[in-house]
Design an enzyme around this catalytic site. Sequence first.
Site, short mmCIF file in Angstrom:
data_model
loop_
_atom_site.label_atom_id
_atom_site.label_comp_id
_atom_site.label_asym_id
_atom_site.label_seq_id
_atom_site.Cartn_x
_atom_site.Cartn_y
_atom_site.Cartn_z
CG HIS A 156 -1.86 -1.25 1.54
ND1 HIS A 156 -2.80 -1.49 0.68
CD2 HIS A 156 -1.26 -2.28 2.20
CE1 HIS A 156 -3.32 -2.81 1.49
NE2 HIS A 156 -2.29 -3.34 2.02
CB SER A 277 12.88 23.35 -14.05
OG SER A 277 11.94 24.70 -14.12
CE LYS A 283 10.54 21.17 -9.60
NZ LYS A 283 9.79 20.06 -10.33
CD GLU A 290 8.30 13.08 -14.56
OE1 GLU A 290 8.05 13.91 -15.67
OE2 GLU A 290 8.61 13.33 -13.51
#
Length: 459
Positions: A156, A277, A283, A290
Amino acid sequence: MAQLWGGRFTKETDQVVYKFNASIGFDKRFYAQDIKGSIAHVMMLSRQGILTDVEKEKIISGLEGILDDVRQGRLAISDKYEDIHSFVEAALIQRIGEAGKKLHTGRSRNDQVALDMKLYVRDEIRILDNVLEELLHAILAIMEENLDTYMPGFTHLQKAQPITLAHHMGAYFEMFKRDHERLNDILKRMNTCPLGSGALAGTTYPLDREYTATLLGFDGPTLNSIDGVSDRDYMIEFLSALSMIMMHLSRFSEEIIIWNSNEYQFVEIDDAYSTGSSIMPQKKNPDIAELVRGKTGRVYGALQAFLTTMKGLPLAYNKDMQEDKEWAFDAIDTVRDCLILFAGMLGTMQFRPDRMAKSAKQGFTNATDAADYLVNRGVPFRDAHGIIGQLVLQCIEKGISLDDLSLTEYQKASPVFQLDIYDAISLKTCVDKRITTGAPGAWAMEKTLEVYRRYMEEY
Ligand code: ARG
């Protein structure tokens, strides 16, 4: 416009119709397989006395010349032909004249395209299988080095019990191992040659289908000419296997994204596999992971689309089946690129054992082992569960872990606790006691690794 079938027609095809119908824009990709199939066909035709030796020689050297010229960029595949089959035949006739017109004897584009796609998919499966092998090697290397890198195992997405990084990686090894086996399984089932099925009912020429099948590395010819030209099951199985690979890569990507987050910091993705970024200077984003996760959608899409295309098609060949190509090509390219990039990202990623161990400790992953400690000393499990539950609550209130409680605090909860509780709940003990087959303990993992090493040797 240049087509093979003008004879019966009195009018030119409408331009828009021609474009809509044509497949050359995408089927040019398997020109090599198309030529290979034609060479085998011609060898068989001459062996059967349907073509003379001279014709055979002329056609084969013509086809080999075309293959070479296309490969070297000397001959461009022109979009003015309807499909790759028409292009090759026209180029052949242009080069060798009359003999070239005999190439299509005893053959239809229906069995030709069925053959080409099988040859192409077979080649691509082998390429993908090699890329998969690289990924399995990368996973195995991480396993070998991390038998005692402790980390929390999750259920979980909540910390559950301590495991090792090797053990966690082993789960992915199992998944990609199944993918390898699935691809090879498809290869076995699809390895029959449709050439000689003709349009749908075979031909009246005395073709030796066994011979062409052998020449092209098939186990034998397909046994029903209708199915020979209309079977695309293998393509659906293939797209399904590709979807499964993407599902595995996507789950793995998701974990890497989580592990790479500021909150976890279990891993650091190499600069070469991260992006920045445009606005936030701090970043470093896990874009590759992704994108791999994101591209899973288009491969699932290919499977769904082609399943739907095939649904309800009457026997035998229907032009709908031309739709197998663009989806398959896109899925193949996507999966190949994802596997290569993912393996590269994984191989260069830095793991942070300190962060992993700290996280395992702070997450009470040793609570089950603490309860087992009491059970081994005669406390019924349900009572032990309650006692440890209370201790966990105390720890949460104080912001500490079970390892940080004093012996007095332990003994207040139960007099059964002795000094050896600390060793009993250390991550190393918790993991090392799990020695059943498939468990994370070093002893069990060593045995599993032995199997994996052999598996890779025999890959
Ligand atoms: N481009 C077609 C395909 O991909 C080739 C077969 C065409 N056959 C036909 N009878 N129109 O399926």
